[in-house]
Design a protein around this motif. Structure first.
Motif, short mmCIF file in Angstrom:
data_model
loop_
_atom_site.label_atom_id
_atom_site.label_comp_id
_atom_site.label_asym_id
_atom_site.label_seq_id
_atom_site.Cartn_x
_atom_site.Cartn_y
_atom_site.Cartn_z
N ALA A 1 -40.03 -1.69 -9.34
CA ALA A 1 -40.33 -0.39 -8.72
C ALA A 1 -41.63 -0.49 -7.92
O ALA A 1 -42.57 -1.20 -8.29
N SER B 1 -43.13 6.86 -12.49
CA SER B 1 -44.23 7.20 -13.42
C SER B 1 -45.51 7.57 -12.66
O SER B 1 -46.39 8.22 -13.21
N ARG C 1 -31.61 -8.71 -11.63
CA ARG C 1 -31.03 -7.38 -11.83
C ARG C 1 -31.37 -6.43 -10.70
O ARG C 1 -30.66 -5.46 -10.47
N ALA D 1 -36.03 -0.94 -7.52
CA ALA D 1 -35.36 0.27 -8.03
C ALA D 1 -36.06 1.55 -7.56
O ALA D 1 -36.04 2.56 -8.26
N ALA E 1 -39.30 3.99 -5.69
CA ALA E 1 -40.70 4.28 -5.95
C ALA E 1 -40.92 4.33 -7.46
O ALA E 1 -40.00 4.68 -8.21
N ASP E 2 -42.12 3.98 -7.89
CA ASP E 2 -42.43 4.03 -9.32
C ASP E 2 -42.57 5.50 -9.73
O ASP E 2 -43.57 6.16 -9.41
N PHE F 1 -45.51 9.53 -10.05
CA PHE F 1 -45.36 10.84 -9.42
C PHE F 1 -46.19 11.90 -10.13
O PHE F 1 -46.67 12.84 -9.51
N LEU G 1 -33.89 13.72 -8.27
CA LEU G 1 -35.21 14.05 -8.82
C LEU G 1 -35.74 15.35 -8.20
O LEU G 1 -36.90 15.72 -8.42
N PHE H 1 -30.27 -3.94 -7.94
CA PHE H 1 -30.52 -2.54 -7.55
C PHE H 1 -31.38 -2.46 -6.29
O PHE H 1 -32.43 -3.11 -6.19
N1 COA Z 1 -39.86 3.89 -11.47
C1 COA Z 1 -40.45 3.53 -12.61
N2 COA Z 1 -39.87 2.82 -13.58
C2 COA Z 1 -38.61 2.43 -13.36
C3 COA Z 1 -37.90 2.74 -12.19
C4 COA Z 1 -38.59 3.52 -11.21
N3 COA Z 1 -38.01 3.84 -10.04
N4 COA Z 1 -36.67 2.22 -12.28
C5 COA Z 1 -36.59 1.58 -13.46
N5 COA Z 1 -37.76 1.70 -14.12
C6 COA Z 1 -38.12 1.16 -15.42
C7 COA Z 1 -37.50 1.98 -16.55
O1 COA Z 1 -38.30 3.11 -16.83
C8 COA Z 1 -37.51 0.95 -17.68
O2 COA Z 1 -38.83 0.83 -18.16
P1 COA Z 1 -39.11 0.80 -19.77
O3 COA Z 1 -38.36 -0.42 -20.24
O4 COA Z 1 -40.59 0.68 -19.86
O5 COA Z 1 -38.53 2.07 -20.29
C9 COA Z 1 -37.19 -0.34 -16.93
O6 COA Z 1 -37.53 -0.14 -15.56
C10 COA Z 1 -35.72 -0.73 -17.00
O7 COA Z 1 -34.96 0.34 -16.52
P2 COA Z 1 -33.77 1.06 -17.36
O8 COA Z 1 -33.61 2.43 -16.85
O9 COA Z 1 -34.01 0.88 -18.82
O10 COA Z 1 -32.54 0.14 -16.92
P3 COA Z 1 -31.02 0.60 -16.84
O11 COA Z 1 -30.24 -0.67 -16.60
O12 COA Z 1 -30.63 1.43 -17.99
O13 COA Z 1 -30.93 1.51 -15.52
C11 COA Z 1 -31.37 2.11 -13.23
C12 COA Z 1 -31.21 0.97 -14.25
C13 COA Z 1 -31.84 1.48 -11.91
C14 COA Z 1 -30.02 2.79 -13.00
C15 COA Z 1 -32.41 3.15 -13.74
O14 COA Z 1 -33.57 2.44 -14.13
C16 COA Z 1 -32.81 4.17 -12.71
O15 COA Z 1 -32.07 5.11 -12.43
N6 COA Z 1 -34.05 4.03 -12.14
C17 COA Z 1 -34.59 4.99 -11.23
C18 COA Z 1 -34.00 4.86 -9.85
C19 COA Z 1 -34.54 5.94 -8.91
O16 COA Z 1 -34.29 7.10 -9.06
N7 COA Z 1 -35.30 5.49 -7.88
C20 COA Z 1 -35.79 6.34 -6.84
C21 COA Z 1 -37.11 6.92 -7.15
S1 COA Z 1 -37.61 8.06 -5.89
#
Ligand code: COA
Length: 258
Positions: A26, A68, A59, A63, A65-66, A70, A135, A105
């Protein structure tokens, strides 16, 4: 020293890897800062002719923007952040070709980053979306502008309004990615393409990139005029003399970027 990005030099190709695999790579503010500094360094590095951008692990490319980060942001800090030099606009204006090697992703800011690159190559497990709508927000890194230019308004609209993911085959059909390979072939195939481009004349590469990018920012008459001007600049280069001489002498050209 960068903590969130690694750089590997492979001859004329630089492989830049966003390295936060625990967070699916992220994009936090540190990645933007360190990425901008790294691309600035590569900009003036004459050894490097092409950049490959990817994410760490198998993987995720990025994924988004971070999320956390926000918390605690205000509309004003967010606006300032995006008006500053981000990795998106740094790559968009980077003079050398940049290839996104999408290994999983490719979501939100990740897709926006890939779209700021010049060419996208994906693995079969890659997934693409603009999930900001889920979101309660919207794209801020170019998604609403670059996506319709690449895939057309209807497809872009559906992705932006639903936040749904599309798979790699659909992304290829849409024209969002140029090629899709099995994961174990992604890196060799991307490197093959990067090395092929890296053999070309650097000034002609830079001006060609500028001309193609100008196409979506201008009308046809302006674009055709710009192309002729850039074409004329190519005619003043040593590399043009070398390229023509090599053809006539039936040998491989050795371009120097002069
Ligand atoms: N920002 C911050 N942290 C993120 C992230 C993001 N965009 N995407 C993934 N992570 C973190 C998760 O919080 C998790 O951290 P943790 O182990 O400390 O809890 C880690 O990455 C692994 O992600 P996880 O969600 O457990 O994997 P998953 O295989 O179940 O799901 C996704 C994968 C990509 C579907 C899911 O992580 C997701 O929906 N991420 C957000 C995508 C998003 O909305 N991005 C746009 C932001 S504007």
């Amino acid at each position: 020293m960068s903590q969130t990005i690694t750089l590997e030099r492979r001859g004329r190709v630089a492989v830049v890897t966003i390295d936060r695999p625990d967070k699916l790579n992220a994009l936090n503010q540190q990645v933007h800062r360190e990425g901008v500094a790294l691309f600035d360094e590569l900009r003036t590095d004459d050894e490097i002719r092409v950049v490959v951008l990817t994410g760490s692990g198998d993987r995720s490319f990025v994924a988004g923007a971070d999320i956390s980060e926000f918390e605690g942001q205000t509309p004003v800090t967010q606006r300032d952040l995006f008006h500053e030099r981000t990795l998106f606009n740094t790559i968009d204006t980077f003079p050398k070709p940049v290839i996104a090697m999408v290994n999983g992703f490719c979501l939100g800011g990740g897709n926006e980053l890939a779209m700021a690159c010049d060419i996208r190559i994906a693995s079969e497990n890659a997934r693409f979306s603009q999930p900001e709508i889920n979101l309660g927000i919207m794209c801020g890194g170019g998604g609403t502008q670059r996506l319709p230019r690449l895939v057309g308004e209807g497809r872009a609209m559906e992705m932006v309004l639903t936040g749904d993911m599309i798979d790699a085959a659909t992304a290829e059909r849409f024209g969002l990615v140029n090629h899709v390979y099995p994961l174990d072939q992604l890196e060799p195939e991307t490197m093959k393409l990067a090395e092929k481009i890296a053999e070309k004349a650097p000034i002609a590469l830079q001006l060609s990139k500028e001309a193609v990018k100008f196409a979506s920012r201008s009308n046809l008459d302006e674009g055709l005029r710009r192309e002729v001007d850039l074409f004329a600049i190519c005619f003043s280069t040593e590399d043009k003399r070398e390229g023509v001489a090599a053809f006539l002498e039936k040998r491989k050209p050795e371009f120097k970027g002069r």
